[in-house]
Design an enzyme around this catalytic site. Structure first.
Site, mmCIF file in Angstrom:
data_model
loop_
_atom_site.group_PDB
_atom_site.id
_atom_site.type_symbol
_atom_site.label_atom_id
_atom_site.label_comp_id
_atom_site.label_asym_id
_atom_site.label_seq_id
_atom_site.Cartn_x
_atom_site.Cartn_y
_atom_site.Cartn_z
ATOM 1 N N LEU A 180 -37.289 30.023 -29.917
ATOM 2 C CA LEU A 180 -37.615 29.187 -28.766
ATOM 3 C C LEU A 180 -36.774 27.915 -28.820
ATOM 4 C CD1 LEU A 180 -41.503 29.566 -28.607
ATOM 5 C CD2 LEU A 180 -39.843 30.327 -26.893
ATOM 6 N N ASN B 280 -42.276 20.092 -38.573
ATOM 7 C CA ASN B 280 -43.390 20.955 -38.123
ATOM 8 C C ASN B 280 -43.960 21.826 -39.247
ATOM 9 O OD1 ASN B 280 -41.017 22.518 -38.060
ATOM 10 N ND2 ASN B 280 -41.783 23.849 -36.436
ATOM 11 N N ASP C 213 -31.010 24.775 -35.867
ATOM 12 C CA ASP C 213 -32.388 25.239 -35.658
ATOM 13 C C ASP C 213 -32.687 26.450 -36.538
ATOM 14 O OD1 ASP C 213 -34.958 25.028 -34.665
ATOM 15 O OD2 ASP C 213 -34.534 26.144 -32.827
ATOM 16 N N HIS D 195 -38.830 32.513 -41.183
ATOM 17 C CA HIS D 195 -40.198 33.042 -41.205
ATOM 18 C C HIS D 195 -40.179 34.276 -42.081
ATOM 19 C CE1 HIS D 195 -42.006 30.668 -37.930
ATOM 20 N NE2 HIS D 195 -40.824 30.736 -37.362
ATOM 21 N N HIS E 233 -37.993 18.664 -28.164
ATOM 22 C CA HIS E 233 -38.078 20.083 -27.826
ATOM 23 C C HIS E 233 -38.339 20.126 -26.332
ATOM 24 C CE1 HIS E 233 -38.972 24.431 -28.688
ATOM 25 N NE2 HIS E 233 -39.364 24.292 -27.440
ATOM 26 N N HIS F 271 -31.455 21.814 -29.229
ATOM 27 C CA HIS F 271 -31.171 23.233 -28.956
ATOM 28 C C HIS F 271 -31.125 23.580 -27.478
ATOM 29 C CE1 HIS F 271 -35.528 23.119 -28.901
ATOM 30 N NE2 HIS F 271 -35.653 23.158 -30.213
ATOM 31 N N ARG G 249 -39.242 24.340 -44.178
ATOM 32 C CA ARG G 249 -40.582 24.717 -44.658
ATOM 33 C C ARG G 249 -40.900 23.965 -45.960
ATOM 34 N NH1 ARG G 249 -40.517 26.297 -39.563
ATOM 35 N NH2 ARG G 249 -39.759 28.389 -39.221
ATOM 36 N N ALA H 135 -41.551 32.792 -33.424
ATOM 37 C CA ALA H 135 -40.234 32.381 -32.934
ATOM 38 C C ALA H 135 -39.456 31.733 -34.065
ATOM 39 C CB ALA H 135 -40.404 31.392 -31.796
ATOM 40 N N HIS I 138 -30.359 19.674 -37.032
ATOM 41 C CA HIS I 138 -31.656 20.272 -36.651
ATOM 42 C C HIS I 138 -31.929 21.442 -37.579
ATOM 43 C CE1 HIS I 138 -34.707 21.309 -33.370
ATOM 44 N NE2 HIS I 138 -34.932 22.159 -34.370
ATOM 45 N N LYS J 90 -39.847 13.501 -33.624
ATOM 46 C CA LYS J 90 -39.677 14.746 -32.889
ATOM 47 C C LYS J 90 -40.805 14.893 -31.876
ATOM 48 C CE LYS J 90 -38.118 18.962 -32.022
ATOM 49 N NZ LYS J 90 -37.927 20.082 -32.909
ATOM 50 N N HIS K 127 -34.977 23.565 -40.087
ATOM 51 C CA HIS K 127 -36.329 23.807 -40.613
ATOM 52 C C HIS K 127 -36.207 24.331 -42.034
ATOM 53 C CE1 HIS K 127 -38.263 23.438 -36.628
ATOM 54 N NE2 HIS K 127 -37.107 23.890 -36.207
#
Ligand code: DOR
Ligand code: ZN
Length: 348
Positions: free
Chosen positions: A221, A43, A249, A253, A138, A176, A19, A265, A15, A101, A17
């Site tokens: 989150l 996402n 996860d 950011h 999620h 998560h 970007r 988050a 899992h 997802k 991210h």
């Protein structure tokens, strides 16, 4: 005295991210240095909804992998109310898409294109069940009247448990997990249901959000939970269930987006992910369970071969930098200017 060390099979992060664009370039090397494979979350804005978009995104990820490092990004497609069932066939044929997802619309960062009502995706889930693709979930309800600390437990009751019964062959990863309710659900569920656990939910409870002042870099989150819930997660990984596996996860950011009157988050942990898990497993007296959790259970669940390389972790503390470059901005990593107790060495 030689420091304590531990050699384990090369792990996977199920899992992650990453970007896109310059942000992607900034963070990929951290994951590629630690993990052989990762399941990349879709996402982005706009979201990665089709196999074709995932193919292009995957090529951009591969282009950002440092020369001489092998890293295999596996993809998850963003499920929407309008996903056509035949997208499942294309995903299945691709060889690199592991599943879809499910973001309940409004549950988290970039989830506005998510599913508004689960019955709208039944036809897609039916096709996924036939093809053997996995639904990555999620698991939080989005009703603003439900207390934020109860949203995971409520989701199990009103969405996940009924879904698992309706589609008895659908493979599901509850992503998560953060609560005792989730642990109990997953460990007691029918075959084909598993969960990922992040380093932050093993290492911190909700006090970490307010330690000495409000701590935006500890906000993710599902939000950090009470100590009782953290202990339930720790007990479950200590017991070594093959239904639980590593998914960081890690969610970068820009600093400005986190340190804001309405901060995003996401906790960035990729710079020290395996090392943080080693710390968590050591703290609960379960270092011998790390390899299964990090390198075997997830691969087995997804029907992938286990990696054959090895990595070595040494108990030698290091201080995490205050920030890393992140495009035109900077990125504040978990444990910034603090120590992580383990260091990573790759063997081959
Ligand atoms: O904290 C989170 N950050 N949780 C999510 O579900 C999404 C993620 C992100 O993409 O930033
Ligand atoms: Zn995520």
């Amino acid at each position: 005295m030689t420091p304590l060390s531990l050699t384990v099979r090369e792990p996977d992060d199920f899992h992650l991210h990453l970007r896109d664009g310059r942000s992607l370039e900034a963070v990929v090397p951290f994951s590629a240095a630690r993990f052989a494979r990762a399941l990349i979350m879709p996402n982005l804005r706009p979201p990665v909804c089709t196999t074709e978009q995932a193919r292009e995104y995957r090529a951009r990820i591969l282009a950002a992998v440092p020369a001489g490092t092998h890293f295999n990004p596996l993809m998850s497609l963003y499920l929407t109310d309008r996903t056509p069932p035949d997208e499942v066939d294309r995903a299945h044929a691709s060889g690199f898409v592991l599943g879809f997802k499910l973001y309940p619309a409004g549950a988290t960062t970039h989830s506005d294109a998510g599913v508004t009502e689960i019955s709208r995706v039944y036809a897609v889930l039916e096709r996924m069940q036939e093809a053997g693709l996995t639904l990555q979930v999620h698991g939080e309800v989005t009703d603003p009247d439900v207390d934020i600390f109860d949203r995971e437990a409520r989701f199990i009751e009103v969405v996940l448990a009924p879904l698992a019964e309706r589609f008895t062959g659908l493979r599901i990863v509850f992503e998560h997990i953060t609560t005792r309710s989730a642990v109990e659900f997953v460990l007691g569920a029918r075959p084909g249901i598993a969960a990922t656990v992040t380093p932050q939910h093993l290492l911190m409870n909700r006090n970490a959000l307010f330690a000495g002042g409000i701590r935006p870099h500890h906000y993710c989150l599902p939000v950090l939970k009470s100590e009782t819930n953290r202990e339930a997660l720790c007990d479950a990984v200590r017991a070594g269930s093959s239904r639980l596996f590593l998914g960081t996860d890690s969610a970068p950011h820009a600093r400005a987006a986190k340190e804001s009157a309405c901060g995003c988050a996401g906790i960035f942990s990729a710079h020290g992910a395996l090392e943080l898990y080693a710390e968590a497993f050591e703290a609960i007296g379960a270092l011998e369970r790390l390899e299964g959790f990090a390198a075997e259970h997830g691969a087995d669940f997804y029907g992938l071969p286990r990696n054959t390389g090895r990595v070595r972790l040494v108990k030698a503390p290091w201080t995490v930098p205050a920030a890393y470059p992140f495009g035109d901005d900077e990125l504040i990593p978990l444990r910034a200017e603090e120590r992580i107790g383990w260091r990573l060495e790759r063997l081959e």
